[in-house]
Design an enzyme around this catalytic site. Structure first.
Site, short mmCIF file in Angstrom:
data_model
loop_
_atom_site.label_atom_id
_atom_site.label_comp_id
_atom_site.label_asym_id
_atom_site.label_seq_id
_atom_site.Cartn_x
_atom_site.Cartn_y
_atom_site.Cartn_z
N LYS A 202 -0.98 116.14 109.49
CA LYS A 202 -2.22 115.38 109.32
C LYS A 202 -1.96 114.21 108.39
CE LYS A 202 -6.97 115.67 107.70
NZ LYS A 202 -8.08 116.53 107.26
N LYS A 255 -2.57 115.01 114.12
CA LYS A 255 -3.82 114.27 113.94
C LYS A 255 -3.59 113.04 113.09
CE LYS A 255 -8.10 114.93 111.46
NZ LYS A 255 -8.78 115.72 110.49
C1 PBG Z 1 -11.57 117.38 106.63
C2 PBG Z 1 -11.38 116.72 107.94
C3 PBG Z 1 -11.34 115.34 108.24
C4 PBG Z 1 -11.27 115.25 109.63
C5 PBG Z 1 -11.21 116.54 110.13
N1 PBG Z 1 -11.27 117.42 109.07
C6 PBG Z 1 -11.49 114.16 107.38
C7 PBG Z 1 -10.49 113.85 106.35
O1 PBG Z 1 -9.45 114.48 106.20
O2 PBG Z 1 -10.81 112.93 105.59
C8 PBG Z 1 -11.27 113.97 110.43
C9 PBG Z 1 -11.77 114.08 111.83
C10 PBG Z 1 -12.12 112.79 112.49
O3 PBG Z 1 -11.91 111.68 111.95
O4 PBG Z 1 -12.63 112.86 113.62
N2 PBG Z 1 -10.54 117.37 105.75
#
Ligand code: PBG
Length: 331
Positions: A202, A255
């Site tokens: 991520k 992601k």
């Molecule tokens: C929580 C989380 C996020 C997303 C999914 N879980 C945001 C982040 O890490 O700031 C992003 C999902 C999206 O942008 O569709 N940590």
């Protein structure tokens, strides 16, 4: 690939008709592989539009149930839940409260639509007053997210989701060691059959911008670069994924999706695990915005880009278009 031996070979021989093209098509999209993310909040009959994500809403549990039923009717078999709590604090109490918003929503949907797969996002940012994914230590030099003390809270949150009936838990916090902490806690509490879909790779990404409006989870200070990954690093992504495999992850997620197709490919090739791609909020918003301007053909662009994720190696796609794609595929 040696093409010298058959100089007269012409790939277009396989493109002559629709039936020929279908015969040799290597990848396809399938509704059974899609997961629809949904945002749940308190109240009744609430359907609050998310400005930067046209077609997406913050939903109270009753409305959320309707949305799930509609998704199921379209052919989508899985949803991913994010919670927006009424109150936030410095220890993210709402994330692991028995009557937290996600726990309530999970119980409700498993009762109404038992065969819909319910995945829960396990993170603390939506529940923290400061919006970070872990416990924060404030000091003269600024603030630091405390990795190890956060693990206990994440494990509690995951177990409370499983207790409510979640089919899969999906930690998105990016703390080190959280897959092991969650696996240990789930097993100890009798949830050894609940798989972990780990946000293994991520990135610290600007593509999450609209989501932070949707989930009301933008950090109040600093950013997430100390725990999310640097977009420049591919090998490090592989080390992150390897750690999650070693700790017991069942499904590996990459992601965002489109800007990181190379890593979907590498993660799938290297580990051979079920691999998920998350087409995140800005991937959605950008296409929606261009569609609203009449500049692009939404359906064609969405199907093509999601097919690219499959071609790269994604078995599963988490996408805000899950319902539309399922309907388009049915024709
Ligand atoms: C929580 C989380 C996020 C997303 C999914 N879980 C945001 C982040 O890490 O700031 C992003 C999902 C999206 O942008 O569709 N940590």
């Amino acid at each position: 690939m040696n093409v010298g031996t058959f100089p007269e070979y012409r790939p277009r021989r396989l493109r002559g008709s629709a039936a020929l093209r279908a015969l040799v098509r290597e990848n396809e999209l399938n509704a059974r592989q899609l997961i629809l993310p949904l945002f749940v909040r308190g109240g009744k009959k609430v359907r609050k539009p998310i400005g930067s994500m046209p077609g997406c809403f913050q939903l109270s549990v009753d409305e959320f149930l309707k949305e799930c039923a509609d998704a199921k009717a379209a052919g989508v078999n899985a949803v991913l839940l994010f919670g927006i709590p009424d109150t936030k604090d410095e220890k993210a109490s709402g994330a692991y409260a028995k009557n937290g918003i996600v726990q309530k929503a999970v119980r409700a949907v498993k009762k109404e639509i038992p065969d819909l797969l319910v995945v829960t996002d396990v993170c603390l940012c939506e529940y923290m007053s400061h919006g970070h994914c872990g416990l924060v230590h404030q000091h003269s030099g600024g603030a630091t997210v405390k990795n190890d003390p956060t693990l206990k809270l994440l494990a509690r949150a995951a177990a409370s989701h499983a207790e409510a009936g979640a089919d899969i838990v999906a930690p998105s916090d990016m703390m080190d060691g959280r897959v092991r902490a969650i696996r240990t806690e789930l097993d100890a509490r009798g949830f050894d059959q609940v798989p972990i879909m780990s946000y293994a790779v991520k990135f610290a990404s600007a593509f999450y911008g609209p989501f932070r409006e949707a989930a009301e989870s933008a950090p109040k200070f600093g950013d997430r670069r100390s725990y999310q990954m640097d977009a420049a690093n591919g090998n490090e992504a592989m080390r992150e994924a390897a750690l999650d495999v070693a700790e017991g992850a069942d499904i590996l997620m990459v992601k965002p999706a489109l800007a990181y197709l190379d890593l979907i490919y590498r993660v799938k090739s290297e580990f051979g695990y079920p691999t998920a791609a998350y087409a995140v909020s800005a991937e959605y918003s950008m296409i929606k915005a261009a569609t609203e301007k009449g500049w692009i053909d939404e359906k064609a662009i969405v199907l093509e880009s999601h097919l690219a994720m499959r071609r790269a190696g994604a078995d599963i796609i988490i996408t805000y278009w899950a319902r539309e794609i399922a309907r388009w595929l049915r024709g």
